[in-house]
Design an enzyme around this catalytic site. Structure first.
Site, PDB file in Angstrom:
ATOM      1  CD  GLU A  56      -1.127  -8.806  -9.552  1.00 46.26           C
ATOM      2  OE1 GLU A  56       0.093  -9.083  -9.382  1.00 46.26           O
ATOM      3  OE2 GLU A  56      -1.967  -8.840  -8.638  1.00 46.26           O
TER       4      GLU A  56
ATOM      5  CG  HIS B 123     -25.501  15.149  -6.927  1.00 49.93           C
ATOM      6  ND1 HIS B 123     -26.703  15.797  -7.088  1.00 49.93           N
ATOM      7  CD2 HIS B 123     -24.543  16.104  -6.854  1.00 49.93           C
ATOM      8  CE1 HIS B 123     -26.477  17.108  -7.147  1.00 49.93           C
ATOM      9  NE2 HIS B 123     -25.172  17.321  -6.991  1.00 49.93           N
TER      10      HIS B 123
ATOM     11  N   GLY C 137       6.833   0.823  -1.512  1.00 49.44           N
ATOM     12  CA  GLY C 137       6.054   0.943  -2.751  1.00 49.44           C
ATOM     13  C   GLY C 137       5.082   2.111  -2.721  1.00 49.44           C
ATOM     14  NE  ARG C 138       2.094   1.364   2.909  1.00 51.96           N
ATOM     15  CZ  ARG C 138       2.726   0.211   3.089  1.00 51.96           C
ATOM     16  NH1 ARG C 138       2.988  -0.571   2.036  1.00 51.96           N
ATOM     17  NH2 ARG C 138       3.125  -0.180   4.277  1.00 51.96           N
TER      18      ARG C 138
ATOM     19  CD  GLU D 269      -0.460  -1.813   0.305  1.00 53.61           C
ATOM     20  OE1 GLU D 269       0.625  -1.214   0.236  1.00 53.61           O
ATOM     21  OE2 GLU D 269      -0.875  -2.517  -0.621  1.00 53.61           O
TER      22      GLU D 269
ATOM     23  CE  LYS E 198      10.993  -1.878  -2.209  1.00 59.35           C
ATOM     24  NZ  LYS E 198      10.462  -1.359  -0.963  1.00 59.35           N
TER      25      LYS E 198
ATOM     26  CE  LYS F 125       3.199  -8.104  -4.517  1.00 59.75           C
ATOM     27  NZ  LYS F 125       4.371  -7.254  -4.584  1.00 59.75           N
TER      28      LYS F 125
HETATM   29  C1  G6Q Z   1       3.112  -0.936  -1.526  1.00 58.86           C
HETATM   30  C2  G6Q Z   1       2.953  -2.365  -1.628  1.00 58.86           C
HETATM   31  C3  G6Q Z   1       2.379  -2.854  -2.922  1.00 58.86           C
HETATM   32  C4  G6Q Z   1       3.369  -2.859  -4.074  1.00 58.86           C
HETATM   33  C5  G6Q Z   1       2.793  -3.663  -5.229  1.00 58.86           C
HETATM   34  C6  G6Q Z   1       3.710  -3.704  -6.425  1.00 58.86           C
HETATM   35  O1  G6Q Z   1       3.617  -0.381  -0.597  1.00 58.86           O
HETATM   36  O2  G6Q Z   1       4.138  -3.000  -1.328  1.00 58.86           O
HETATM   37  O3  G6Q Z   1       1.241  -2.126  -3.307  1.00 58.86           O
HETATM   38  O4  G6Q Z   1       3.686  -1.568  -4.475  1.00 58.86           O
HETATM   39  O5  G6Q Z   1       2.497  -4.949  -4.779  1.00 58.86           O
HETATM   40  O6  G6Q Z   1       4.936  -4.266  -6.090  1.00 58.86           O
HETATM   41  P1  G6Q Z   1       6.143  -4.131  -7.065  1.00 58.86           P
HETATM   42  O7  G6Q Z   1       6.493  -2.705  -7.248  1.00 58.86           O
HETATM   43  O8  G6Q Z   1       7.261  -4.915  -6.444  1.00 58.86           O
HETATM   44  O9  G6Q Z   1       5.717  -4.743  -8.380  1.00 58.86           O
END
Ligand code: G6Q
Length: 541
Positions: A214, A386, A269-270, A355, A208, A506
């Protein structure tokens, strides 16, 4: 004006009193005294059969919980979300993942502008692109069709696409292989790329913000892998596409306009897998199946928006969550899908719930004096049986669980499916009713072993069934949980759609990084423990 503090509401006090009356009543006695209990506590809707009768509730509990939801203004809050009001106040944004699946619906306005034409346009471009990859028209730099699709993203830009791609593997085009790289640990990308042919590999950089450490690190490594293997920078546009809201950063990375798929800051994001972030899903299962997935989401969105609370699946699940979390003091709940395709579903929901509801300050800036989000965890049945079910059956903790299953398997093989589902039904039954002393004796348990072989039961479960795992059913299940999280957030009076704890991570990683590199020194900048940890690391460089 700040909302009344949850625990000071009269509806809360009524629930607390009711809890005192009901806490020792057993599920066994509830079923014995009412032969029609299951029918009273089942919602059959949207192709889902949600049986919540094995929960420690009465009709009075449900009506008190609904009273609480009403007192918290849930109905209006649902409308505010769907209408695009800026309910994500700490980020100053609307929350409109529902617009992404409103494909045949009316306009959705943000700041006086209808977002639906943009949503449909991106969907159309995703269709063209995914079709061209699937039918081999899209070629890599050397003219070979693509065989490997690698999504590079993390958190919301990874868990959703990965979970759905796995869940809908049955519907996938089998000559395309999907991979997901998220961890900044180089092991993941190195191991994933082992044996893959760069000429046949497409990277989807999903972020996003397009600044996440990462993802950017993995994307740079992947870019180098392509450039080295194909001996030219010119190969990049043939092997990279980007999914982002940050089009400037995408450009800086060297991804051209035609290779980028946009989404918007009102998609969290989620909650983003139905946006361009779902491109890897669409490539895997094709446009038509992706639309079925969206339609499933949309059906649940409509249900959530319009159904009365007493028959509203996400609302009921949320109220049960509040009941156990805040009155029984349960710290966790388990999601147990009896379907191997759903093996990433608990991990996906873990992010979605934790989150969204992992907050300790209410929407008026006050520290809450009650519990908010629970810990979510789980594994597919029967594997979990199990492993950790022992603690669920006989441990000292009360762990409510959702058991999810399907009447028909996508892979009918002998009697596997009947055995799988027999386990699901038997576990829910055992959790609820246990095995008392007399039953244990009748089963031949020796007297000295009785204390160990008696099962108290009274462990609550909700069983969620559908006919088959289809894209539409999956969409409904995901939206069901999304709206459950929303509902709980309203009751707990928290902002469900920000994630400042993630942002903190971050920021912190970037601060220590220079201290680990060549010439770096911790210079005793941190606490004694952190300084020593950094020193240990530096000693081996
Ligand atoms: C989700 C969070 C988080 C995010 C990641 C990746 O709701 O905001 O999990 O999706 O940190 O972020 P980017 O898509 O900006 O790389």
């Amino acid at each position: 004006m700040p909302r009344q503090i949850l625990t000071e509401m009269k509806e809360w006090a009524a629930l607390k009193k009711h809890y005192g009356e009901i806490k020792d009543v057993t599920l066994k006695s509830m079923f014995e005294s009412d032969g029609r209990r299951a029918g009273k506590f089942t919602v059959d809707c949207c192709g889902l059969h949600v049986d919540y009768s094995k929960n420690r509730i009465t009709e009075h509990t449900v009506s008190l919980l609904i009273g609480l939801a009403e007192a918290c203004g849930l109905k209006d809050e649902i409308e505010r979300m769907f209408r695009g009001e800026k309910i994500n106040a700490t980020e100053g944004r609307p929350v409109l993942h529902t617009a992404l699946r409103n494909i045949d619906g009316g306009p959705v306005m943000v700041d006086g502008h209808d977002v639906m034409p943009g949503v449909r346009a991106v969907l159309g471009r995703m269709r063209e692109f995914s079709d061209s990859v699937r039918n081999g028209v899209w070629k890599g730099y050397t003219g070979r069709p693509i065989k490997n699709i690698i999504n590079i993203g993390i958190g919301g830009s990874d868990l959703g696409p990965c979970m759905v791609t796995e869940a809908l593997k049955f519907y996938s085009q089998r000559d395309l292989r999907s991979f997901f790289i998220s961890n900044v640990d180089g092991t993941q990308i190195v191991e994933t790329l082992q044996g893959l042919d760069p000429e046949e590999t497409l990277f989807i950089v999903a972020s996003k913000t397009f600044t996440t450490q990462e993802t950017m690190t993995n994307a740079a490594t992947a870019r180098q892998w392509i450039v080295d293997a194909l001996s030219s920078d010119k190969a990049v546009p043939f092997h990279f596409v980007a999914l982002s809201t940050n089009l400037d950063e995408v450009k800086k990375f060297g991804i051209s306009d035609e290779n980028k798929f946009e989404f918007w800051d009102w998609v969290g994001g989620r909650y983003s897998l139905t946006s361009a972030i779902g491109l890897s899903i669409m490539i895997s299962i094709g446009y038509d199946n992706f639309i079925s997935l969206l339609k499933g989401f949309q059906e649940m969105d409509n249900h959530f928006r319009t159904a009365p609370f007493e028959g509203n699946i996400p609302v009921i699940l949320a109220l049960l969550g509040v009941w156990y979390n805040n009155f029984f003091g349960c710290e966790t709940y388990a999601v147990l899908p009896y379907d191997q395709y759903l093996h990433r579903f608990p991990a996906y929901l873990q992010q979605g719930d934790m989150e969204s509801s992992g907050k300790c300050v209410d929407r008026s800036g006050r520290r809450v004096n009650y519990q908010t989000g629970p810990i979510v965890w789980g594994e597919p049945g029967t594997n979990g049986q199990h492993a950790f079910y022992q603690l669920m059956h006989q441990g000292t903790k009360l762990i409510p669980a959702d058991l999810i299953g399907f009447a028909r398997s996508l892979n009918e093989t002998g009697d596997h499916h009947r055995k799988l589902m027999a386990n699901l039904f038997a576990q829910a039954e055992a959790f609820a009713f246990g095995r008392d002393d007399a039953e244990a004796r009748a089963a031949g348990v020796a007297p000295d072993l009785l204390p160990y072989k008696v099962f108290e039961g009274n462990r609550p479960t909700t069983v969620i069934l559908a006919e088959r795992l289809t894209p539409a059913v999956l969409g409904k299940l995901i939206a069901m949980y999304e709206h459950k999280f929303f509902t709980q957030g309203i009751i707990w009076d928290i902002y469900s759609f920000d994630q400042w704890g993630v942002e903190l991570g971050k920021e912190l990683a970037g601060r220590i990084l220079p201290e680990l590199g060549p010439g770096g020194t911790s210079d005793l900048k941190h606490d004694d423990s952190t300084n020593r940890l950094i020193d240990f690391f530096r000693r081996y460089q």
